[in-house]
Design a protein around this motif. Structure first.
Motif, PDB file in Angstrom:
ATOM      1  N   TRP A  81      -7.105   4.849   6.493  1.00  0.00           N
ATOM      2  CA  TRP A  81      -6.881   3.609   5.746  1.00  0.00           C
ATOM      3  C   TRP A  81      -7.901   3.590   4.619  1.00  0.00           C
ATOM      4  O   TRP A  81      -9.089   3.407   4.864  1.00  0.00           O
ATOM      5  CB  TRP A  81      -7.059   2.397   6.639  1.00  0.00           C
ATOM      6  CG  TRP A  81      -6.045   2.270   7.732  1.00  0.00           C
ATOM      7  CD1 TRP A  81      -6.075   2.873   8.945  1.00  0.00           C
ATOM      8  CD2 TRP A  81      -4.844   1.495   7.695  1.00  0.00           C
ATOM      9  NE1 TRP A  81      -4.975   2.513   9.679  1.00  0.00           N
ATOM     10  CE2 TRP A  81      -4.198   1.653   8.934  1.00  0.00           C
ATOM     11  CE3 TRP A  81      -4.259   0.666   6.745  1.00  0.00           C
ATOM     12  CZ2 TRP A  81      -3.005   1.035   9.243  1.00  0.00           C
ATOM     13  CZ3 TRP A  81      -3.063   0.037   7.062  1.00  0.00           C
ATOM     14  CH2 TRP A  81      -2.443   0.222   8.287  1.00  0.00           C
ATOM     15  N   ARG A  82      -7.477   3.785   3.385  1.00  0.00           N
ATOM     16  CA  ARG A  82      -8.392   3.840   2.243  1.00  0.00           C
ATOM     17  C   ARG A  82      -8.472   2.500   1.531  1.00  0.00           C
ATOM     18  O   ARG A  82      -7.468   1.826   1.340  1.00  0.00           O
ATOM     19  CB  ARG A  82      -7.904   4.872   1.223  1.00  0.00           C
ATOM     20  CG  ARG A  82      -8.163   6.277   1.615  1.00  0.00           C
ATOM     21  CD  ARG A  82      -7.961   7.178   0.423  1.00  0.00           C
ATOM     22  NE  ARG A  82      -8.209   8.551   0.801  1.00  0.00           N
ATOM     23  CZ  ARG A  82      -7.646   9.578   0.235  1.00  0.00           C
ATOM     24  NH1 ARG A  82      -6.801   9.413  -0.756  1.00  0.00           N
ATOM     25  NH2 ARG A  82      -7.934  10.783   0.639  1.00  0.00           N
ATOM     26  N   ASP A 142      -4.217   3.314  14.661  1.00  0.00           N
ATOM     27  CA  ASP A 142      -5.650   3.066  14.748  1.00  0.00           C
ATOM     28  C   ASP A 142      -6.433   4.308  15.163  1.00  0.00           C
ATOM     29  O   ASP A 142      -7.589   4.213  15.563  1.00  0.00           O
ATOM     30  CB  ASP A 142      -5.922   1.902  15.697  1.00  0.00           C
ATOM     31  CG  ASP A 142      -5.389   0.595  15.139  1.00  0.00           C
ATOM     32  OD1 ASP A 142      -5.656   0.303  13.960  1.00  0.00           O
ATOM     33  OD2 ASP A 142      -4.674  -0.123  15.871  1.00  0.00           O
ATOM     34  N   ALA A 195      -7.153  -7.746  -2.733  1.00  0.00           N
ATOM     35  CA  ALA A 195      -8.266  -8.684  -2.546  1.00  0.00           C
ATOM     36  C   ALA A 195      -8.390  -9.628  -3.725  1.00  0.00           C
ATOM     37  O   ALA A 195      -7.986  -9.383  -4.797  1.00  0.00           O
ATOM     38  CB  ALA A 195      -9.560  -7.944  -2.362  1.00  0.00           C
ATOM     39  N   ARG A 198       0.841  -1.185   0.000  1.00  0.00           N
ATOM     40  CA  ARG A 198       0.000   0.000   0.000  1.00  0.00           C
ATOM     41  C   ARG A 198       0.878   1.238   0.000  1.00  0.00           C
ATOM     42  O   ARG A 198       1.810   1.339   0.801  1.00  0.00           O
ATOM     43  CB  ARG A 198      -0.883   0.019   1.242  1.00  0.00           C
ATOM     44  CG  ARG A 198      -1.853  -1.151   1.291  1.00  0.00           C
ATOM     45  CD  ARG A 198      -2.625  -1.191   2.566  1.00  0.00           C
ATOM     46  NE  ARG A 198      -3.752  -0.283   2.484  1.00  0.00           N
ATOM     47  CZ  ARG A 198      -4.908  -0.498   3.100  1.00  0.00           C
ATOM     48  NH1 ARG A 198      -5.093  -1.571   3.841  1.00  0.00           N
ATOM     49  NH2 ARG A 198      -5.887   0.361   2.987  1.00  0.00           N
ATOM     50  N   GLY A 241      -9.621  -0.611   1.917  1.00  0.00           N
ATOM     51  CA  GLY A 241      -9.264  -1.923   2.442  1.00  0.00           C
ATOM     52  C   GLY A 241      -9.221  -1.882   3.953  1.00  0.00           C
ATOM     53  O   GLY A 241      -9.285  -0.821   4.567  1.00  0.00           O
ATOM     54  N   ARG A 242      -9.140  -3.038   4.550  1.00  0.00           N
ATOM     55  CA  ARG A 242      -9.070  -3.126   6.010  1.00  0.00           C
ATOM     56  C   ARG A 242      -7.740  -2.579   6.506  1.00  0.00           C
ATOM     57  O   ARG A 242      -6.699  -2.746   5.860  1.00  0.00           O
ATOM     58  CB  ARG A 242      -9.212  -4.573   6.460  1.00  0.00           C
ATOM     59  CG  ARG A 242     -10.564  -5.187   6.167  1.00  0.00           C
ATOM     60  CD  ARG A 242     -10.730  -6.576   6.799  1.00  0.00           C
ATOM     61  NE  ARG A 242      -9.519  -7.334   6.991  1.00  0.00           N
ATOM     62  CZ  ARG A 242      -9.164  -8.391   6.261  1.00  0.00           C
ATOM     63  NH1 ARG A 242      -9.935  -8.817   5.295  1.00  0.00           N
ATOM     64  NH2 ARG A 242      -8.053  -9.037   6.530  1.00  0.00           N
ATOM     65  N   ALA A 243      -7.785  -1.973   7.657  1.00  0.00           N
ATOM     66  CA  ALA A 243      -6.554  -1.521   8.305  1.00  0.00           C
ATOM     67  C   ALA A 243      -5.648  -2.722   8.553  1.00  0.00           C
ATOM     68  O   ALA A 243      -6.128  -3.816   8.869  1.00  0.00           O
ATOM     69  CB  ALA A 243      -6.892  -0.827   9.626  1.00  0.00           C
ATOM     70  N   HIS A 244      -4.368  -2.526   8.370  1.00  0.00           N
ATOM     71  CA  HIS A 244      -3.338  -3.534   8.618  1.00  0.00           C
ATOM     72  C   HIS A 244      -3.378  -4.703   7.626  1.00  0.00           C
ATOM     73  O   HIS A 244      -2.785  -5.740   7.887  1.00  0.00           O
ATOM     74  CB  HIS A 244      -3.417  -4.063  10.060  1.00  0.00           C
ATOM     75  CG  HIS A 244      -3.511  -2.984  11.085  1.00  0.00           C
ATOM     76  ND1 HIS A 244      -2.426  -2.225  11.464  1.00  0.00           N
ATOM     77  CD2 HIS A 244      -4.569  -2.498  11.783  1.00  0.00           C
ATOM     78  CE1 HIS A 244      -2.811  -1.338  12.373  1.00  0.00           C
ATOM     79  NE2 HIS A 244      -4.102  -1.490  12.575  1.00  0.00           N
ATOM     80  N   HIS A 245      -4.078  -4.541   6.522  1.00  0.00           N
ATOM     81  CA  HIS A 245      -4.153  -5.573   5.480  1.00  0.00           C
ATOM     82  C   HIS A 245      -3.463  -5.011   4.233  1.00  0.00           C
ATOM     83  O   HIS A 245      -3.857  -3.963   3.733  1.00  0.00           O
ATOM     84  CB  HIS A 245      -5.623  -5.915   5.185  1.00  0.00           C
ATOM     85  CG  HIS A 245      -5.794  -6.982   4.175  1.00  0.00           C
ATOM     86  ND1 HIS A 245      -5.667  -8.321   4.468  1.00  0.00           N
ATOM     87  CD2 HIS A 245      -6.040  -6.915   2.852  1.00  0.00           C
ATOM     88  CE1 HIS A 245      -5.851  -9.038   3.367  1.00  0.00           C
ATOM     89  NE2 HIS A 245      -6.078  -8.205   2.375  1.00  0.00           N
TER      90      HIS A 245
END
Length: 69
Positions: A58-59, A51, A69, A16, A61-65
């Motif tokens: 966090w754009r 957090d 996808a 990212r 997508g999930r945070a920390h991912h």
């Protein structure tokens, strides 16, 4: 006012893009990468900020991912 740190959507190849105050600081593949970019940008206590939605956005997508996808 938007968050000064933006973690952009995961790329097709993984990772990212990260911007701080509108400046690209790197391509993070995990939280360790992200924390290092933020440390270099002058945020040594960045782990506490990840957090906090007023500081980090966090754009797409999930945070920390970091994988697409």
């Amino acid at each position: 006012m938007s968050a000064p740190i933006v973690v952009h959507p995961p790329r097709g190849s993984g990772g990212r893009r990260v911007t701080v105050r509108g400046q690209i600081v790197g391509l993070a593949h995990n939280d360790a990468d992200l924390l290092e970019f933020l440390r270099r940008a002058g945020l040594p206590d960045a782990e506490e900020l990840l957090d906090d939605p007023s500081r980090v956005l966090w754009r797409g997508g999930r945070a920390h991912h970091y994988e697409a996808a």
